[in-house]
Design a protein around this motif. Structure first.
Motif, short mmCIF file in Angstrom:
data_model
loop_
_atom_site.label_atom_id
_atom_site.label_comp_id
_atom_site.label_asym_id
_atom_site.label_seq_id
_atom_site.Cartn_x
_atom_site.Cartn_y
_atom_site.Cartn_z
N ILE A 81 -34.41 -50.09 -116.54
CA ILE A 81 -33.62 -48.86 -116.42
C ILE A 81 -32.80 -48.95 -115.14
O ILE A 81 -33.08 -49.79 -114.27
CB ILE A 81 -34.50 -47.60 -116.41
N LYS A 85 -31.88 -43.80 -112.31
CA LYS A 85 -32.88 -43.19 -113.18
C LYS A 85 -34.28 -43.49 -112.66
O LYS A 85 -35.17 -42.63 -112.68
CB LYS A 85 -32.72 -43.68 -114.61
N LEU A 89 -37.14 -40.77 -111.68
CA LEU A 89 -38.46 -40.80 -112.31
C LEU A 89 -39.58 -40.96 -111.27
O LEU A 89 -40.64 -40.35 -111.40
CB LEU A 89 -38.53 -41.91 -113.35
N ARG A 101 -39.57 -35.18 -118.23
CA ARG A 101 -38.65 -36.32 -118.18
C ARG A 101 -39.41 -37.64 -118.10
O ARG A 101 -39.10 -38.61 -118.79
CB ARG A 101 -37.71 -36.17 -116.99
N THR A 105 -39.60 -40.58 -121.04
CA THR A 105 -39.20 -41.95 -120.74
C THR A 105 -40.31 -42.93 -121.10
O THR A 105 -40.06 -43.98 -121.69
CB THR A 105 -38.82 -42.09 -119.26
#
Length: 116
Positions: A81, A85, A89, A101, A105
């Motif tokens: 990723i 991002k 995270l 979220r 993922t």
């Protein structure tokens, strides 16, 4: 000639303090998971003791949460990723390891099974 020596000494002292501060911060970061503290007696426990978990149970829950966060961080490190991002995270992971979220993922991640 004397000024050059003074500037060198000041520079060496500055670098020494800078390195010591960096070392102290890294030692502090490494020991965060080892010093788990919870309030032994809470106000709610004083009035409704059956509604609250014991101090040892709360410490055990914190340990489980830390283990789960480390496992999820390991999974995030393996995902392909973007850095942006990944940072979001990881921020979610440290604030709330069960955020929507992050969970989405991890659920959408496609893992390849190791075939022997």
């Amino acid at each position: 000639m004397m000024k050059k020596g003074i500037y060198s000494a000041v520079l060496v002292l500055f670098m020494g303090f800078f390195l010591m501060e960096g070392y102290a911060q890294s030692v502090e970061k490494d020991s965060v998971g080892q010093r788990l503290k919870v309030e032994k007696w809470t106000i709610l426990e004083e009035y409704e003791p059956e509604m609250i978990l014991s101090a040892q149970d709360r410490i055990n829950l914190k340990k489980k949460r830390i283990v789960e966060a480390k496992r999820r961080k390991g999974v995030l490190d393996t995902l392909d990723i973007s850095d942006r991002k990944r940072k979001k995270l990881l921020k979610d992971l440290y604030k709330n390891p069960f955020s929507d979220r992050l969970m989405k993922t991890l659920a959408d991640a496609k893992f390849e099974d190791a075939e022997d």
